[in-house]
Design an enzyme around this catalytic site. Structure first.
Site, PDB file in Angstrom:
ATOM      1  N   LYS A  77       0.992  -1.157   0.287  1.00  0.00           N
ATOM      2  CA  LYS A  77      -0.014   0.026  -0.525  1.00  0.00           C
ATOM      3  C   LYS A  77       0.850   1.457  -0.204  1.00  0.00           C
ATOM      4  O   LYS A  77       1.790   0.985   0.753  1.00  0.00           O
ATOM      5  CB  LYS A  77      -0.726   0.290   0.933  1.00  0.00           C
ATOM      6  CG  LYS A  77      -2.138   0.765   1.600  1.00  0.00           C
ATOM      7  CD  LYS A  77      -2.999   0.572   2.780  1.00  0.00           C
ATOM      8  CE  LYS A  77      -4.059   2.375   2.144  1.00  0.00           C
ATOM      9  NZ  LYS A  77      -4.674   1.971   4.161  1.00  0.00           N
ATOM     10  N   SER A 152      -9.431   1.697   2.245  1.00  0.00           N
ATOM     11  CA  SER A 152      -9.035   2.681   1.269  1.00  0.00           C
ATOM     12  C   SER A 152      -7.662   1.231   0.527  1.00  0.00           C
ATOM     13  O   SER A 152      -7.309   2.155  -0.169  1.00  0.00           O
ATOM     14  CB  SER A 152      -7.831   3.603   2.306  1.00  0.00           C
ATOM     15  OG  SER A 152      -7.166   3.097   3.327  1.00  0.00           O
ATOM     16  N   SER A 176     -10.382  -0.784   6.587  1.00  0.00           N
ATOM     17  CA  SER A 176      -9.987  -0.820   5.042  1.00  0.00           C
ATOM     18  C   SER A 176      -8.685  -2.171   4.377  1.00  0.00           C
ATOM     19  O   SER A 176      -8.666  -2.242   3.676  1.00  0.00           O
ATOM     20  CB  SER A 176      -8.517   0.851   5.742  1.00  0.00           C
ATOM     21  OG  SER A 176      -9.941   1.931   5.461  1.00  0.00           O
TER      22      SER A 176
END
Lengths: 478, 92
Positions: A77, A152, A176
């Protein structure tokens, strides 16, 4: 060997038997990325040294210096720091920023000789549940390109689901990791608060954030967790091994489980009927396999989302104060220092980030602090106590991961509260700091397309083993 | 919240926003705050009285790493610098 479909265990065995090389694995995933990521847009950047990293892994293997993840590719990420590489949290305010040091999880993966493929798309600063808040455009759901992958950590989830990476790291502040895992049909774990060091992850809500793994199976996910899990003296919220053992006690990690179901919460309003039906069906399967289903009451759970949308923005507004055009990233010049701040932040932050900073500043301001922030913290403690009490009667708690399958791109973009309500089952977990996993539980049809659903299991602090055990059961019985 | 209050809040946040955006944001925030206000529904008796499981963790003073090890890496990220200092516009 079909590298793209192999499990981590199969890749490990083949690597150690010298049937394949780390370079072959890296090349297979890179060519898969080239083939499908133009459409999906899971990656913001592929590192230019992937093959070099893979060659290094091959020398380690040749020398017999082998760890569980040596030569295994991992997608990251975009809020994790790797020294010398870009990291932007998908924000314009950090465009061009180069990380000065390695995150703790990166150090651990480097020590094992894992291969970093690139950085994945996300909602800006991890704020969102769809990846639509990225400054670099949304990621698409590999199961239906007109839908979001969740967020996310949507890029990481989509990368694993589309076989562009066997493993990925994400971060989870209110869901997320679990919600995108559910939307993309893969496994995602939010570890216990304090289990994985957060040094080198860009902070969002510091009392809530955790880094965690994605995999296509429970075993793969567990393999990545095993590498990143552990005490770090340089993260003051990291919990020592001794305290972990004390907090965890002797929880059940194998065999028949008592599965608590907060029925009035799960079967309440706002949850799609076929999601409830899928959840019931999965519970029945588990019951048939010898586990017991125990209805429980968690009266404070329905308040968790309200608590979350007070505490999280409060922490966001303070954490993001550091982006001021002085230390790093974007700088827009004004007439004086104050105007420098205003213009830099006004230009660099996207809409959702501004919204949350405004909300957070409001709930922390004099006159409102008691009504919002203090009250939210009181309810937070009540929720935590309620959960600890529940775990004296059950081994795990089950809910759907999300009240719906993946929604359409743009569907919730104009109504922030609707978007927030998608977090209803995942946020109580971060509020209480306990671990939870999302495991695929089947599909539902939307517009002629089968869309994955996830089942969430919640366990006591540091009882991740319990989660792997029960999630493997769901996987096995599917 | 009136328009002036929104402007003051944006100033506190150090975010330059147009009046049009502040107007949209006002409606959205009222909607969200209306929702989160439900935390006050829980009666005091039902609430845990003790607050604050999170506490500061301090380490002993010391030198965890060699001095200057990260100076260049950190300073080179700054938009403006002068030698080993970060340069900003005058404060007073």
């Amino acid at each position: 060997m079909d590298i793209l479909h192999a499990s981590i265990k199969e890749l490990r065995t083949a690597l150690d038997a010298r049937d394949i090389t780390a370079v072959m694995i890296a090349e297979a995933f890179l060519s898969r990325i080239k083939e499908v990521d133009t459409d999906i847009h899971a990656f913001l950047e592929l590192y230019d040294d992937v093959l070099e990293q893979a060659r290094h892994a091959d020398t380690l293997i040749a020398a017999g210096n082998i760890h569980p993840l040596t030569g295994i590719p991992v997608a990251l990420k975009d809020n994790l720091l790797i020294v010398g590489k870009h990291a932007s949290s998908a924000s314009k305010i950090l465009e061009g920023y180069v990380a000065p040091y390695d995150a703790h999880v990166i150090t651990r993966l480097k020590d094992e000789g894992a291969v970093f493929l690139g950085r994945t798309n996300m909602d800006e600063f991890a704020m969102g549940g769809s990846t639509e808040n990225s400054a670099y455009g949304p990621t698409k759901n590999p199961h239906d390109m007109s839908r979001v992958p969740g967020g996310s950590s949507g890029g990481s989830a989509a990368a694993v689901a589309a076989r562009m990476a066997p493993l990925a790291l994400g971060s989870d502040t209110g869901g997320s990791i679990r919600q995108p895992a559910s939307f993309c049909g893969i496994v995602g774990l939010k570890p216990t608060y304090g289990a994985v060091s957060r040094r080198g992850v860009m902070a969002m809500g510091s009392s809530l954030d955790q880094i965690g793994p994605f995999g296509r199976t429970v075993a793969d996910t567990k393999a990545l967790f095993a590498c990143i899990n552990g005490y770090d003296a340089e993260d003051s919220t990291s919990v020592s091994e001794e305290t972990r053992r004390m907090m965890c006690g002797d929880v059940r990690t194998t065999g028949a489980m008592r599965i608590g179901v907060p029925e009035s919460f799960v079967y309440g309003e706002g949850v799609d009927e076929d999601v409830k039906e899928n959840f019931r069906a999965t519970l029945r399967t588990l019951e048939t396999a010898g586990h017991s289903i125990v209805p429980i009451e968690l009266p404070t759970f329905p308040y968790a989302l309200a608590v979350y949308y007070i505490i999280m923005p409060a922490e966001v507004s303070t954490n993001l104060a550091r982006f001021d055009g002085v230390r790093y990233g974007l700088y827009v010049s004004g007439n004086d220092l104050l105007e420098d701040y205003m213009k830099t932040r006004g230009t660099g932050f996207g809409k959702e980030v501004r919204r949350r900073i405004m909300l957070g500043t409001y709930v922390l301001s004099a006159g409102y602090y008691d009504a919002y922030y203090n009250k939210a913290n009181e309810v937070r403690e009540a929720l935590r106590a309620e959960l600890v009490q529940a775990f004296s009667e059950v081994n795990v708690i089950a809910t759907p991961t999300s009240p719906t399958p993946a929604f359409r791109i743009g569907e919730k973009a104009s109504d922030p509260l609707q978007m927030y309500l998608a977090d209803i089952f995942t946020v109580p977990v971060n509020i209480a700091g306990v671990p939870a996993i999302s495991v695929p539980s089947g599909t539902v049809m939307r517009d002629g397309q089968a869309l994955p659903l996830g089942m969430q299991f919640i366990a006591p602090h540091f009882a991740e083993e319990t989660l792997f055990s029960i999630a493997s059961e769901v996987e096995r019985l599917a | 919240m009136d328009t002036d209050a929104m402007k003051r809040l944006a100033l506190l946040c150090r975010i330059d926003m147009s009046e049009e955006e502040l107007e949209t944001l006002r409606a959205e925030m009222e909607h969200i705050l209306g929702y989160v206000e439900k935390v006050s529904e829980l009666a005091p008796a039902e609430r845990a009285l003790e607050v604050g499981v999170h506490h500061n963790v301090m380490r002993e003073d010391g030198t965890p790493r060699a001095s200057g090890m990260y100076t260049e890496a950190l300073l080179s990220a700054a938009p403006a610098r002068e030698g080993d200092f970060i340069r900003v516009k005058k404060i007073l």
